[in-house]
Design a protein around this motif. Sequence first.
Motif, PDB file in Angstrom:
ATOM      1  N   UNK A 136       3.396 -12.371  11.667  1.00 20.03           N
ATOM      2  CA  UNK A 136       4.030 -12.425  10.348  1.00 20.03           C
ATOM      3  C   UNK A 136       5.005 -11.291  10.092  1.00 20.03           C
ATOM      4  N   UNK A 137       5.803 -10.989  11.093  1.00 21.28           N
ATOM      5  CA  UNK A 137       6.912 -10.060  10.898  1.00 21.28           C
ATOM      6  C   UNK A 137       8.190 -10.799  11.280  1.00 21.28           C
ATOM      7  N   UNK A 138       9.317 -10.139  11.051  1.00 24.76           N
ATOM      8  CA  UNK A 138      10.612 -10.697  11.417  1.00 24.76           C
ATOM      9  C   UNK A 138      11.172  -9.887  12.575  1.00 24.76           C
ATOM     10  N   UNK A 139      11.934 -10.525  13.430  1.00 28.29           N
ATOM     11  CA  UNK A 139      12.537  -9.842  14.576  1.00 28.29           C
ATOM     12  C   UNK A 139      14.051  -9.939  14.483  1.00 28.29           C
ATOM     13  N   UNK A 140      14.710  -8.832  14.834  1.00 26.84           N
ATOM     14  CA  UNK A 140      16.166  -8.810  14.937  1.00 26.84           C
ATOM     15  C   UNK A 140      16.510  -8.477  16.379  1.00 26.84           C
ATOM     16  N   UNK A 145       7.537 -15.588   4.592  1.00 24.55           N
ATOM     17  CA  UNK A 145       6.802 -15.616   5.855  1.00 24.55           C
ATOM     18  C   UNK A 145       6.237 -14.238   6.196  1.00 24.55           C
ATOM     19  N   UNK A 146       7.040 -13.187   5.957  1.00 21.96           N
ATOM     20  CA  UNK A 146       6.647 -11.829   6.337  1.00 21.96           C
ATOM     21  C   UNK A 146       6.000 -11.054   5.188  1.00 21.96           C
ATOM     22  N   UNK A 147       5.675 -11.729   4.108  1.00 19.86           N
ATOM     23  CA  UNK A 147       5.018 -11.098   2.943  1.00 19.86           C
ATOM     24  C   UNK A 147       5.856  -9.975   2.353  1.00 19.86           C
ATOM     25  N   UNK A 148       7.174 -10.050   2.466  1.00 21.90           N
ATOM     26  CA  UNK A 148       8.043  -8.975   1.991  1.00 21.90           C
ATOM     27  C   UNK A 148       8.248  -9.085   0.488  1.00 21.90           C
ATOM     28  N   UNK A 149       7.863  -8.047  -0.212  1.00 24.28           N
ATOM     29  CA  UNK A 149       8.052  -7.983  -1.659  1.00 24.28           C
ATOM     30  C   UNK A 149       9.031  -6.856  -1.972  1.00 24.28           C
ATOM     31  N   UNK A 154       5.177  -3.335   4.035  1.00 22.36           N
ATOM     32  CA  UNK A 154       4.468  -2.052   4.175  1.00 22.36           C
ATOM     33  C   UNK A 154       2.963  -2.278   4.280  1.00 22.36           C
ATOM     34  N   UNK A 155       2.421  -3.091   3.408  1.00 22.17           N
ATOM     35  CA  UNK A 155       0.978  -3.326   3.389  1.00 22.17           C
ATOM     36  C   UNK A 155       0.496  -3.963   4.694  1.00 22.17           C
ATOM     37  N   UNK A 156       1.219  -4.974   5.152  1.00 23.71           N
ATOM     38  CA  UNK A 156       0.835  -5.682   6.383  1.00 23.71           C
ATOM     39  C   UNK A 156       0.959  -4.747   7.598  1.00 23.71           C
ATOM     40  N   UNK A 157       2.033  -3.942   7.657  1.00 19.23           N
ATOM     41  CA  UNK A 157       2.216  -2.998   8.761  1.00 19.23           C
ATOM     42  C   UNK A 157       1.107  -1.957   8.787  1.00 19.23           C
ATOM     43  N   UNK A 196      -1.964  -2.162   7.687  1.00 23.01           N
ATOM     44  CA  UNK A 196      -3.215  -2.771   8.154  1.00 23.01           C
ATOM     45  C   UNK A 196      -3.148  -3.048   9.658  1.00 23.01           C
ATOM     46  N   UNK A 197      -2.036  -3.595  10.117  1.00 21.04           N
ATOM     47  CA  UNK A 197      -1.866  -3.896  11.539  1.00 21.04           C
ATOM     48  C   UNK A 197      -1.928  -2.615  12.370  1.00 21.04           C
ATOM     49  N   UNK A 198      -1.221  -1.583  11.931  1.00 19.80           N
ATOM     50  CA  UNK A 198      -1.207  -0.303  12.646  1.00 19.80           C
ATOM     51  C   UNK A 198      -2.589   0.319  12.740  1.00 19.80           C
ATOM     52  N   UNK A 199      -3.318   0.287  11.640  1.00 24.51           N
ATOM     53  CA  UNK A 199      -4.668   0.865  11.635  1.00 24.51           C
ATOM     54  C   UNK A 199      -5.554   0.139  12.631  1.00 24.51           C
ATOM     55  N   UNK A 200      -5.429  -1.181  12.700  1.00 19.26           N
ATOM     56  CA  UNK A 200      -6.221  -1.966  13.640  1.00 19.26           C
ATOM     57  C   UNK A 200      -5.835  -1.633  15.086  1.00 19.26           C
ATOM     58  N   UNK A 201      -4.537  -1.520  15.356  1.00 18.49           N
ATOM     59  CA  UNK A 201      -4.079  -1.188  16.711  1.00 18.49           C
ATOM     60  C   UNK A 201      -4.515   0.223  17.093  1.00 18.49           C
ATOM     61  N   UNK A 202      -4.432   1.171  16.151  1.00 18.88           N
ATOM     62  CA  UNK A 202      -4.850   2.543  16.434  1.00 18.88           C
ATOM     63  C   UNK A 202      -6.334   2.603  16.774  1.00 18.88           C
ATOM     64  N   UNK A 203      -7.131   1.817  16.066  1.00 16.89           N
ATOM     65  CA  UNK A 203      -8.575   1.809  16.293  1.00 16.89           C
ATOM     66  C   UNK A 203      -8.935   1.167  17.626  1.00 16.89           C
ATOM     67  N   UNK A 204      -8.028   0.363  18.172  1.00 15.22           N
ATOM     68  CA  UNK A 204      -8.307  -0.360  19.411  1.00 15.22           C
ATOM     69  C   UNK A 204      -7.401   0.056  20.569  1.00 15.22           C
ATOM     70  N   UNK A 205      -6.850   1.258  20.521  1.00 15.72           N
ATOM     71  CA  UNK A 205      -5.891   1.705  21.531  1.00 15.72           C
ATOM     72  C   UNK A 205      -6.459   1.624  22.946  1.00 15.72           C
ATOM     73  N   UNK A 206      -7.697   2.035  23.137  1.00 16.06           N
ATOM     74  CA  UNK A 206      -8.287   1.978  24.478  1.00 16.06           C
ATOM     75  C   UNK A 206      -8.410   0.543  24.970  1.00 16.06           C
ATOM     76  N   UNK A 207      -8.823  -0.349  24.096  1.00 17.96           N
ATOM     77  CA  UNK A 207      -8.948  -1.758  24.485  1.00 17.96           C
ATOM     78  C   UNK A 207      -7.574  -2.350  24.815  1.00 17.96           C
ATOM     79  N   UNK A 208      -6.549  -1.926  24.104  1.00 16.54           N
ATOM     80  CA  UNK A 208      -5.208  -2.447  24.351  1.00 16.54           C
ATOM     81  C   UNK A 208      -4.689  -2.057  25.731  1.00 16.54           C
ATOM     82  N   UNK A 209      -5.012  -0.864  26.185  1.00 13.56           N
ATOM     83  CA  UNK A 209      -4.504  -0.384  27.469  1.00 13.56           C
ATOM     84  C   UNK A 209      -5.429  -0.674  28.647  1.00 13.56           C
ATOM     85  N   UNK A 210      -6.599  -1.198  28.367  1.00 13.20           N
ATOM     86  CA  UNK A 210      -7.617  -1.407  29.384  1.00 13.20           C
ATOM     87  C   UNK A 210      -7.134  -2.228  30.572  1.00 13.20           C
TER      88      UNK A 210
END
Length: 144
Positions: A39-43, A97-101, A118-121, A123-137
């Motif tokens: 749910x983000x936009x890409x350029x 789509x991207x919840x942009x207000x 901002x809100x979605x980022x 939350x997403x960032x916090x989840x990724x930070x908490x799972x950094x080891x699993x992401x690189x495993x």
Amino acid sequence: MMFMGEYSHTIDTKGRLIIPAKLREQLGDSCIMTKSLDNCLAIYTYEVFEAKATQLAAQSNGKASVRGLKRSIFANANELEFDKQGRILVPATLRNYAFLKKEAVVIGAGDHVEIWSREHWDAYSADMDANMEALTENMEGLIF
């Protein structure tokens, strides 16, 4: 070319968003924005979008998931124009789509730029930070 960094901006009432000067310079005069994952936009620069579009177009239409992805990407693709203040107009459908207000985050994501609420980022960032080891495993030899 590599897009990097995190920038906080606001979207005005007309749906305009400033793209940081450094990223604008890298994107060039012709770039494309569309829906992306999570749910983000890409350029993308025109060249990168064209290469990805060619890969996607080569996929067989025999699968519903392929047809759906093609429709989503191409129907929502917009060629961007920067105004004198370095702003782009984010269409209402893409803002929804991207919840942009009001608050937005513009990030460099390697070969493209992403726009998040901002809100979605956060939350997403916090989840990724908490799972950094699993992401690189499963990424052998890749450690930052």
